[in-house]
Motif scaffolding. Structure first.
Motif, PDB file in Angstrom:
ATOM      1  N   LYS A 123       0.895  -1.264   0.110  1.00 21.90           N
ATOM      2  CA  LYS A 123       0.120  -0.057  -0.073  1.00 21.90           C
ATOM      3  C   LYS A 123       0.815   1.371   0.009  1.00 21.90           C
ATOM      4  O   LYS A 123       0.543   2.026  -0.641  1.00 21.90           O
ATOM      5  N   ASP A 124       1.907   1.270   0.766  1.00 21.38           N
ATOM      6  CA  ASP A 124       2.680   2.551   0.984  1.00 21.38           C
ATOM      7  C   ASP A 124       3.986   2.212   1.712  1.00 21.38           C
ATOM      8  O   ASP A 124       4.153   1.368   2.584  1.00 21.38           O
ATOM      9  N   GLU A 159       7.221   8.088  -1.749  1.00 24.56           N
ATOM     10  CA  GLU A 159       6.134   8.457  -2.508  1.00 24.56           C
ATOM     11  C   GLU A 159       5.719   7.320  -3.483  1.00 24.56           C
ATOM     12  O   GLU A 159       4.922   7.441  -4.280  1.00 24.56           O
ATOM     13  N   GLU A 161       3.369   4.281  -3.536  1.00 22.07           N
ATOM     14  CA  GLU A 161       2.151   3.768  -3.013  1.00 22.07           C
ATOM     15  C   GLU A 161       1.580   2.670  -4.022  1.00 22.07           C
ATOM     16  O   GLU A 161       1.726   2.852  -5.368  1.00 22.07           O
ATOM     17  N   ASN A 162       0.782   1.861  -3.447  1.00 23.03           N
ATOM     18  CA  ASN A 162       0.070   0.831  -4.187  1.00 23.03           C
ATOM     19  C   ASN A 162       0.914   0.034  -5.300  1.00 23.03           C
ATOM     20  O   ASN A 162       0.671   0.172  -6.342  1.00 23.03           O
TER      21      ASN A 162
END
Length: 206
Positions: A123-124, A159, A161-162
């Motif tokens: 996710k992050d 920075e 994510e996903n």
């Protein structure tokens, strides 16, 4: 291929936020010895295309595969140490708040590419790169805490994510190493593999 010493080095964060890991480049129980001191557990180690038993030495650009537990689950990563850049002692002194801390040292930056091969979406703020370490002549260097992530081709984990299966990101790490080092290595170990890391070897020809 190891980049020789040049005037270029990653743009760094303000020196006030930089510090050297005190356990590196010498004594202390957290300092690693030579690779000969490391135990090998081939039965449990992750794998490479040329070393199916896992662990051991690799060439720059050779792929390794291992599992790593992120906050969002256990992810299988393909890992490739692509290159290392070694700076100069003068540059290193500009990266720390007290130039004396960098006496006899240079900053080495490693570019490592990670590919999510399965296990879900990260996710992050992935932590897989935290397992990458730089060694010089068989001893672990000192992590340069707070170094910027904006070198050419480097990505900032904040920075990311996903991170989906099939996607790759290149994350850099910077360590201080002795300027006299003859060889430089990137070590990475998957979950439960601290005693059998993958080792990408580079000559320090600077």
């Amino acid at each position: 291929m190891l980049h020789t010493k040049t005037a270029w080095l990653r743009v760094a964060a303000p020196v006030a936020v930089l510090a050297l890991a005190l356990t590196a480049c010498g004594g202390g129980k957290d300092s690693a010895g030579t690779k000969g001191d490391k135990k090998r557990n081939a039965a449990d180690a992750p794998k490479t295309e040329k070393n199916p038993a896992g662990g051991g030495e690799l060439k720059a650009g050779q792929r390794a595969t291992g599992k790593f537990k992120e906050d969002s689950g256990k992810i299988t990563y393909e890992v490739v140490a692509q290159k290392i850049h070694v700076g100069t002692e003068a540059e290193a002194k500009k990266l720390v708040s007290d130039a004396k801390d960098a006496k006899g040292l240079v900053a080495a930056t490693a570019w490592v590419k990670y590919t999510n091969k399965g296990g879900g979406v990260v996710k992050d703020m992935p932590e897989v790169a935290n397992e990458s370490e730089i060694y010089a002549d068989g001893r672990r260097g000192g992590l340069l805490i707070g170094a910027a992530e904006d070198g050419p081709g480097c990505e900032d984990t904040i920075e990311i994510e996903n991170w989906k299966v099939g996607q790759s990101h290149t994350i850099c790490q910077t360590y201080m190493i002795p300027k006299s080092a003859k060889s430089v290595e990137v070590h990475w170990a998957g979950e439960g593999q601290s005693d059998s890391p993958f080792i990408w070897k580079f000559d320090n020809a600077g």
